[in-house]
Design an enzyme around this catalytic site. Structure first.
Site, PDB file in Angstrom:
ATOM      1  N   ASP A   1     -48.301  48.564  12.751  1.00 55.57           N
ATOM      2  CA  ASP A   1     -48.771  48.293  13.856  1.00 55.57           C
ATOM      3  C   ASP A   1     -48.206  47.088  14.680  1.00 55.57           C
ATOM      4  O   ASP A   1     -48.566  46.001  14.451  1.00 55.57           O
ATOM      5  CB  ASP A   1     -50.119  48.451  14.199  1.00 55.57           C
ATOM      6  CG  ASP A   1     -50.682  48.215  15.434  1.00 55.57           C
ATOM      7  OD1 ASP A   1     -49.976  47.798  16.474  1.00 55.57           O
ATOM      8  OD2 ASP A   1     -51.898  48.631  15.737  1.00 55.57           O
TER       9      ASP A   1
ATOM     10  N   PHE B   1     -57.665  46.201  14.515  1.00 54.58           N
ATOM     11  CA  PHE B   1     -57.782  46.794  15.670  1.00 54.58           C
ATOM     12  C   PHE B   1     -56.659  47.438  16.119  1.00 54.58           C
ATOM     13  O   PHE B   1     -55.335  47.070  16.203  1.00 54.58           O
ATOM     14  CB  PHE B   1     -58.032  45.649  16.781  1.00 54.58           C
ATOM     15  CG  PHE B   1     -58.375  46.164  17.997  1.00 54.58           C
ATOM     16  CD1 PHE B   1     -59.674  46.412  18.585  1.00 54.58           C
ATOM     17  CD2 PHE B   1     -57.342  46.618  19.260  1.00 54.58           C
ATOM     18  CE1 PHE B   1     -59.997  47.193  19.582  1.00 54.58           C
ATOM     19  CE2 PHE B   1     -57.727  47.239  20.312  1.00 54.58           C
ATOM     20  CZ  PHE B   1     -59.030  47.545  20.587  1.00 54.58           C
TER      21      PHE B   1
ATOM     22  N   LYS C   1     -47.121  47.079  24.617  1.00 53.01           N
ATOM     23  CA  LYS C   1     -47.419  45.783  25.146  1.00 53.01           C
ATOM     24  C   LYS C   1     -46.034  45.184  25.625  1.00 53.01           C
ATOM     25  O   LYS C   1     -45.469  45.592  26.765  1.00 53.01           O
ATOM     26  CB  LYS C   1     -47.969  44.894  24.221  1.00 53.01           C
ATOM     27  CG  LYS C   1     -49.410  45.223  23.998  1.00 53.01           C
ATOM     28  CD  LYS C   1     -50.295  44.375  23.306  1.00 53.01           C
ATOM     29  CE  LYS C   1     -51.587  44.415  23.282  1.00 53.01           C
ATOM     30  NZ  LYS C   1     -52.476  44.176  24.476  1.00 53.01           N
TER      31      LYS C   1
END
Length: 404
Positions: free
Chosen positions: A226, A139, A255
């Protein structure tokens, strides 16, 4: 005289576009690893804003720094130098061993920038239609490009045609990667999460990471990792790939970097650091002084309070407690992950546990249908980890017994 407030405030958003399956909860404030809703109910937050609230809620040093920054300048635009960008970039370069940084506002933007870097890397080498290796269950975001790189047919459905140029392989299988790219001169990069988050908390093996690094060096591909969810100390190192002793060429972050203030970054090593030139990429909000101050202060607090060591200690304690209570139960598969990024996989869908846990004062999420995800703030204590186990495990046991 002010009218009295109702005894119960309904959590509803009738004028907000219906894009989330929300719980009937509206949060009012937080302190540490606890939050309270508008009706005064408290919750232990084991979700941390989905791995965002690194230093917890209402950290006094972070709050003071952000108040100070708001009173100076929030946004200026990238027509001008932003000194805090250089401060934060220099720190990220130091921690990663890479070379420079592009700042944006979200993980999606960081991943989109990584994809653009890979394509331009290919075009600069004369490759007209560059291709990027991506992974099953990955994702990377919900823009059309990052959605195309994502390995989840459910979130892709209804948004075709997807962007071309992606080759998909399973994780932790170097033979599959080599077979899928054999003889293909258009491959320019390999792109993956060091630990898949939304895909079910699946870590990449250290040996596999080393093998992919070697393959990228051999074939002149970019290694793009990532670290949006698994980075920023969550696993006990600054970035999860560091457990394998390797360095990527491109590393998207977001984040936890800003402890709740929207921030994204792409950290680049020598092979990728100078691919972009003025005009190739940009952002309006990225790198604004408020976000940069949040990033600088987050890292400073993490260092001063030893939060990476705490993530390992509390994460190991939490994992041990979960295995103690759930091990051997029919329908329990495993606890996996590292540090304070853990997934509890069951043999049946468990989305109902999100609501049941909230009713019992615990915030969690469920991903990939059957995996309970725990990504609390890195300040979580051993006692709070015990509380997670005490609330969550009886709910899991009850679910596993239903319909048995």
């Amino acid at each position: 005289m002010t009218a009295a407030l109702p005894d119960h405030i309904e959590a509803a958003s009738p004028h907000v576009m219906n894009t989330y399956g929300r719980l009937p909860i509206a949060l009012s404030h937080g302190q540490g690893c606890r939050v309270w809703d508008v009706n005064g109910k408290s919750y232990l937050d084991a979700l941390g804003g989905i791995a965002v609230n690194t230093v917890g809620h209402n950290h006094p040093q972070l709050v003071a720094a952000l108040r100070d920054q708001v009173g100076k300048i929030i946004h200026s635009s990238n027509y001008y130098h932003v000194p805090l960008q250089e401060t934060l970039a220099a720190k990220l370069v130091e921690l990663s061993g890479l070379e420079n940084v592009f700042f944006c506002s979200t993980g999606l933007e960081a991943n989109e920038a990584a994809l653009k870097l890979a394509r331009k890397f290919g075009h600069d080498k004369g490759i007209e239609r560059p291709e990027i290796v991506v992974y099953e269950k990955a994702f990377h975001g919900r823009s059309i490009a990052t959605l195309s790189a994502t390995g989840n047919p459910k979130v892709q459905a209804g948004f075709g045609p997807l962007v071309e140029g992606f080759i998909r392989v399973p994780i932790n299988n170097i033979g599959e990667l080599k077979a899928a790219t054999e003889g293909n001169p258009n491959v320019v990069a390999v792109f993956f999460e060091a630990i898949q988050g939304e895909g079910g908390v699946h870590p990449m093996d250290n040996e596999y990471l080393q093998q992919v690094r070697a393959l990228c060096d051999e074939r002149d591909w970019l290694l793009m990792i990532d670290e949006v969810q698994c980075g920023m100390g969550r696993t006990g190192k600054w970035f999860a790939h560091q457990w394998a002793g390797i360095k990527p060429d491109v590393m998207p972050l977001a984040k936890g970097l800003g402890s709740g203030v929207p921030i994204g970054a792409v950290v680049a090593g020598p092979r990728a650091a100078h691919i972009f030139a003025p005009g190739n990429h940009g952002t309006t909000f990225g790198g604004n002084p408020l976000a940069m101050r949040a990033g600088v202060e987050t890292i400073r607090i993490m260092e001063e309070e030893g939060l990476m060591a705490n993530a390992v200690m509390v994460g190991d304690h939490l994992r041990a407690g979960l295995n103690r209570e759930l091990g051997g139960l029919p329908g329990f598969k495993e606890v996996r992950g590292r540090g304070l990024m853990l997934g509890i996989e069951l043999a049946k869908p468990c989305g109902v546990l999100v609501g049941r846990a909230a009713e019992n004062g615990l915030l969690i999420s469920v991903t990939a249908d059957t995996v309970i995800r725990l990504v609390p703030s890195l300040i979580m204590t051993m006692a709070e980890a015990d509380e997670v186990v005490a609330i969550l495990c009886p709910l899991i046991k009850q679910l596993l017994q239903e319909g048995a």
